[in-house]
Design a protein around this motif. Sequence first.
Motif, PDB file in Angstrom:
ATOM      1  N   MET A   1      -5.451   2.464 -10.316  1.00 58.65           N
ATOM      2  CA  MET A   1      -5.400   2.667  -8.867  1.00 58.65           C
ATOM      3  C   MET A   1      -4.195   1.922  -8.294  1.00 58.65           C
ATOM      4  O   MET A   1      -3.919   0.787  -8.692  1.00 58.65           O
ATOM      5  CB  MET A   1      -6.696   2.172  -8.216  1.00 58.65           C
ATOM      6  CG  MET A   1      -6.725   2.352  -6.702  1.00 58.65           C
ATOM      7  SD  MET A   1      -8.288   1.810  -5.978  1.00 58.65           S
ATOM      8  CE  MET A   1      -9.387   3.048  -6.655  1.00 58.65           C
ATOM      9  N   ALA A   2      -3.509   2.549  -7.351  1.00 62.84           N
ATOM     10  CA  ALA A   2      -2.317   1.941  -6.757  1.00 62.84           C
ATOM     11  C   ALA A   2      -2.698   0.740  -5.904  1.00 62.84           C
ATOM     12  O   ALA A   2      -3.709   0.737  -5.201  1.00 62.84           O
ATOM     13  CB  ALA A   2      -1.577   2.965  -5.913  1.00 62.84           C
ATOM     14  N   SER A   3      -1.879  -0.300  -5.983  1.00 59.73           N
ATOM     15  CA  SER A   3      -2.108  -1.496  -5.177  1.00 59.73           C
ATOM     16  C   SER A   3      -1.688  -1.240  -3.734  1.00 59.73           C
ATOM     17  O   SER A   3      -1.000  -0.261  -3.425  1.00 59.73           O
ATOM     18  CB  SER A   3      -1.306  -2.666  -5.745  1.00 59.73           C
ATOM     19  OG  SER A   3       0.081  -2.440  -5.550  1.00 59.73           O
ATOM     20  N   GLN A   4      -2.091  -2.157  -2.833  1.00 64.28           N
ATOM     21  CA  GLN A   4      -1.717  -2.023  -1.430  1.00 64.28           C
ATOM     22  C   GLN A   4      -0.204  -2.078  -1.278  1.00 64.28           C
ATOM     23  O   GLN A   4       0.384  -1.331  -0.495  1.00 64.28           O
ATOM     24  CB  GLN A   4      -2.368  -3.136  -0.608  1.00 64.28           C
ATOM     25  CG  GLN A   4      -2.087  -3.048   0.881  1.00 64.28           C
ATOM     26  CD  GLN A   4      -2.618  -1.761   1.506  1.00 64.28           C
ATOM     27  OE1 GLN A   4      -3.647  -1.228   1.081  1.00 64.28           O
ATOM     28  NE2 GLN A   4      -1.924  -1.244   2.515  1.00 64.28           N
ATOM     29  N   GLU A   5       0.455  -2.956  -2.061  1.00 65.58           N
ATOM     30  CA  GLU A   5       1.910  -3.053  -1.982  1.00 65.58           C
ATOM     31  C   GLU A   5       2.578  -1.752  -2.421  1.00 65.58           C
ATOM     32  O   GLU A   5       3.514  -1.274  -1.772  1.00 65.58           O
ATOM     33  CB  GLU A   5       2.419  -4.205  -2.864  1.00 65.58           C
ATOM     34  CG  GLU A   5       3.936  -4.355  -2.822  1.00 65.58           C
ATOM     35  CD  GLU A   5       4.447  -5.430  -3.762  1.00 65.58           C
ATOM     36  OE1 GLU A   5       5.150  -6.338  -3.282  1.00 65.58           O
ATOM     37  OE2 GLU A   5       4.149  -5.350  -4.975  1.00 65.58           O
ATOM     38  N   GLN A   6       2.075  -1.176  -3.506  1.00 63.02           N
ATOM     39  CA  GLN A   6       2.654   0.078  -3.989  1.00 63.02           C
ATOM     40  C   GLN A   6       2.507   1.187  -2.954  1.00 63.02           C
ATOM     41  O   GLN A   6       3.433   1.976  -2.723  1.00 63.02           O
ATOM     42  CB  GLN A   6       2.017   0.494  -5.309  1.00 63.02           C
ATOM     43  CG  GLN A   6       2.640   1.735  -5.925  1.00 63.02           C
ATOM     44  CD  GLN A   6       2.030   2.080  -7.268  1.00 63.02           C
ATOM     45  OE1 GLN A   6       1.147   1.368  -7.760  1.00 63.02           O
ATOM     46  NE2 GLN A   6       2.473   3.179  -7.855  1.00 63.02           N
ATOM     47  N   LEU A   7       1.345   1.249  -2.329  1.00 62.90           N
ATOM     48  CA  LEU A   7       1.122   2.274  -1.305  1.00 62.90           C
ATOM     49  C   LEU A   7       2.057   2.088  -0.107  1.00 62.90           C
ATOM     50  O   LEU A   7       2.585   3.060   0.448  1.00 62.90           O
ATOM     51  CB  LEU A   7      -0.335   2.228  -0.837  1.00 62.90           C
ATOM     52  CG  LEU A   7      -1.387   2.674  -1.865  1.00 62.90           C
ATOM     53  CD1 LEU A   7      -2.788   2.410  -1.328  1.00 62.90           C
ATOM     54  CD2 LEU A   7      -1.210   4.148  -2.201  1.00 62.90           C
ATOM     55  N   GLU A   8       2.273   0.832   0.289  1.00 62.91           N
ATOM     56  CA  GLU A   8       3.165   0.575   1.420  1.00 62.91           C
ATOM     57  C   GLU A   8       4.607   0.932   1.081  1.00 62.91           C
ATOM     58  O   GLU A   8       5.323   1.523   1.902  1.00 62.91           O
ATOM     59  CB  GLU A   8       3.056  -0.899   1.815  1.00 62.91           C
ATOM     60  CG  GLU A   8       1.715  -1.260   2.458  1.00 62.91           C
ATOM     61  CD  GLU A   8       1.575  -2.740   2.727  1.00 62.91           C
ATOM     62  OE1 GLU A   8       2.519  -3.499   2.381  1.00 62.91           O
ATOM     63  OE2 GLU A   8       0.545  -3.163   3.290  1.00 62.91           O
ATOM     64  N   LEU A   9       5.041   0.583  -0.129  1.00 64.77           N
ATOM     65  CA  LEU A   9       6.409   0.892  -0.536  1.00 64.77           C
ATOM     66  C   LEU A   9       6.638   2.393  -0.643  1.00 64.77           C
ATOM     67  O   LEU A   9       7.639   2.921  -0.149  1.00 64.77           O
ATOM     68  CB  LEU A   9       6.720   0.218  -1.875  1.00 64.77           C
ATOM     69  CG  LEU A   9       6.796  -1.316  -1.864  1.00 64.77           C
ATOM     70  CD1 LEU A   9       6.855  -1.857  -3.291  1.00 64.77           C
ATOM     71  CD2 LEU A   9       8.001  -1.788  -1.059  1.00 64.77           C
ATOM     72  N   SER A  10       5.694   3.081  -1.291  1.00 64.31           N
ATOM     73  CA  SER A  10       5.848   4.530  -1.426  1.00 64.31           C
ATOM     74  C   SER A  10       5.729   5.208  -0.061  1.00 64.31           C
ATOM     75  O   SER A  10       6.383   6.231   0.192  1.00 64.31           O
ATOM     76  CB  SER A  10       4.806   5.093  -2.401  1.00 64.31           C
ATOM     77  OG  SER A  10       3.488   4.838  -1.949  1.00 64.31           O
ATOM     78  N   GLY A  11       4.919   4.642   0.833  1.00 68.13           N
ATOM     79  CA  GLY A  11       4.815   5.196   2.188  1.00 68.13           C
ATOM     80  C   GLY A  11       6.128   5.106   2.930  1.00 68.13           C
ATOM     81  O   GLY A  11       6.500   6.025   3.667  1.00 68.13           O
ATOM     82  N   LEU A  12       6.849   3.996   2.736  1.00 66.19           N
ATOM     83  CA  LEU A  12       8.161   3.853   3.371  1.00 66.19           C
ATOM     84  C   LEU A  12       9.122   4.932   2.868  1.00 66.19           C
ATOM     85  O   LEU A  12       9.822   5.572   3.655  1.00 66.19           O
ATOM     86  CB  LEU A  12       8.722   2.459   3.091  1.00 66.19           C
ATOM     87  CG  LEU A  12      10.036   2.073   3.779  1.00 66.19           C
ATOM     88  CD1 LEU A  12      10.120   0.565   3.952  1.00 66.19           C
ATOM     89  CD2 LEU A  12      11.265   2.557   3.001  1.00 66.19           C
ATOM     90  N   ILE A  13       9.140   5.140   1.549  1.00 65.44           N
ATOM     91  CA  ILE A  13      10.030   6.146   0.957  1.00 65.44           C
ATOM     92  C   ILE A  13       9.697   7.534   1.493  1.00 65.44           C
ATOM     93  O   ILE A  13      10.578   8.279   1.923  1.00 65.44           O
ATOM     94  CB  ILE A  13       9.915   6.128  -0.580  1.00 65.44           C
ATOM     95  CG1 ILE A  13      10.313   4.763  -1.134  1.00 65.44           C
ATOM     96  CG2 ILE A  13      10.750   7.249  -1.196  1.00 65.44           C
ATOM     97  CD1 ILE A  13      11.716   4.346  -0.845  1.00 65.44           C
ATOM     98  N   LYS A  14       8.410   7.877   1.483  1.00 65.67           N
ATOM     99  CA  LYS A  14       7.998   9.196   1.946  1.00 65.67           C
ATOM    100  C   LYS A  14       8.321   9.400   3.422  1.00 65.67           C
ATOM    101  O   LYS A  14       8.699  10.500   3.838  1.00 65.67           O
ATOM    102  CB  LYS A  14       6.501   9.385   1.703  1.00 65.67           C
ATOM    103  CG  LYS A  14       6.116   9.500   0.237  1.00 65.67           C
ATOM    104  CD  LYS A  14       4.600   9.593   0.078  1.00 65.67           C
ATOM    105  CE  LYS A  14       4.200   9.641  -1.394  1.00 65.67           C
ATOM    106  NZ  LYS A  14       2.724   9.658  -1.554  1.00 65.67           N
ATOM    107  N   SER A  15       8.184   8.351   4.210  1.00 69.19           N
ATOM    108  CA  SER A  15       8.449   8.490   5.645  1.00 69.19           C
ATOM    109  C   SER A  15       9.929   8.757   5.911  1.00 69.19           C
ATOM    110  O   SER A  15      10.267   9.534   6.810  1.00 69.19           O
ATOM    111  CB  SER A  15       7.995   7.227   6.392  1.00 69.19           C
ATOM    112  OG  SER A  15       8.813   6.113   6.072  1.00 69.19           O
ATOM    113  N   VAL A  16      10.803   8.122   5.127  1.00 66.99           N
ATOM    114  CA  VAL A  16      12.239   8.385   5.278  1.00 66.99           C
ATOM    115  C   VAL A  16      12.547   9.836   4.924  1.00 66.99           C
ATOM    116  O   VAL A  16      13.259  10.533   5.645  1.00 66.99           O
ATOM    117  CB  VAL A  16      13.060   7.421   4.399  1.00 66.99           C
ATOM    118  CG1 VAL A  16      14.531   7.837   4.369  1.00 66.99           C
ATOM    119  CG2 VAL A  16      12.929   5.994   4.924  1.00 66.99           C
ATOM    120  N   HIS A  17      11.989  10.310   3.799  1.00 74.49           N
ATOM    121  CA  HIS A  17      12.227  11.692   3.380  1.00 74.49           C
ATOM    122  C   HIS A  17      11.719  12.671   4.427  1.00 74.49           C
ATOM    123  O   HIS A  17      12.414  13.634   4.780  1.00 74.49           O
ATOM    124  CB  HIS A  17      11.519  11.964   2.051  1.00 74.49           C
ATOM    125  CG  HIS A  17      12.100  11.204   0.896  1.00 74.49           C
ATOM    126  ND1 HIS A  17      11.573  11.282  -0.385  1.00 74.49           N
ATOM    127  CD2 HIS A  17      13.142  10.353   0.809  1.00 74.49           C
ATOM    128  CE1 HIS A  17      12.278  10.515  -1.190  1.00 74.49           C
ATOM    129  NE2 HIS A  17      13.231   9.933  -0.491  1.00 74.49           N
TER     130      HIS A  17
END
Length: 330
Positions: A1-17
């Motif tokens: 399961m993805a950690s909270q940090e991983q979710l936040e980092l990937s969320g930042l990337i997805k939001s930019v895209h």
Amino acid sequence: MASQEQLELSGLIKSVHQRLRESAKQSDAETVWQEHVRDAKVLKSYAAAMEKLATCYWDRTMEVSCKRSNSRIEWVVASCRSYFLGPTPLLYLFREKEDKVMQAIDSSFRYEHQPYLIEKIRLLDVGSCYNPFGAFENFDVTPIDIAPAQPSVWYCDFLDVPVRNIDRPSFSHEQVDVLPKEYFDAIVFSLLLEYLPSPEQRMRCCLNAYQMLRPEGILLIITPDSRHQGANAKLMKNWRYTLAGIGFTRIKIEKLEHVTCMVFRRSLFPEVGQRWCAIHREAYMMPVLHIPQDFNESSSNGSIPGDGQRTEADDVDIRDAFAGLPFEDS
């Protein structure tokens, strides 16, 4: 399961895209991209997030092959080595296949091949972030990015960099000024094409790669894909159709848990790809590089435009279908 940090980092990337794609729908995609390239604050945050995601999560946990490799990086390295340096390099096997296709097109076809000479694999890593391939033997790496996360990565906007008939890449200060034609053995687009907000920009990326690759060199594409196998099959087949029209032959495709990995060869003879297009073209196919998000964010069913019955208008000569591709003579 993805950690909270991983979710936040990937969320930042997805939001930019997503912000880039949405902006490109409301305005000129080129203007949107240029504004993004100049946004130092966003680029710095993006680069830091990508480096941490890659080094702390993706490249440690992303299973690419349960026995042969445990990261997307090792998948690229293994694919390059088997193609260029294996006991029986795949390069020569696909050379034979292309000869057979050309003989099917023209029974009088004859071609005197030369050995593909290579000391180290010249690899251009586009969107490199932190230069992960620099640690591997047998590779001469040129890592580039619009937001380098490490000093070893050169600044370069791959969409706008000049391509010229020069002996080697041209550098000044911390950036790439010019990239050479027919120079690289391998070019890597790892999680890159989905960053670009428009299909036209993704196409230009692939056209640039075609010009920079040596004949018989390879383009390696890794794209996010967490859906079940076959869910994006039409999109991936349309990618193959589009790249074949440019002059690429697909070597392999692997659908993995969170990504799809592909290797394409720059054919010696563009007719090989054109023949594949003519034989395998379906009604929905067109020379364009869409990603799933192009549809998921703007339509309810995620279908590919033009996915219907073939009409007489669809039955055009394959050369006409790709006639507008913007190659630039330099």
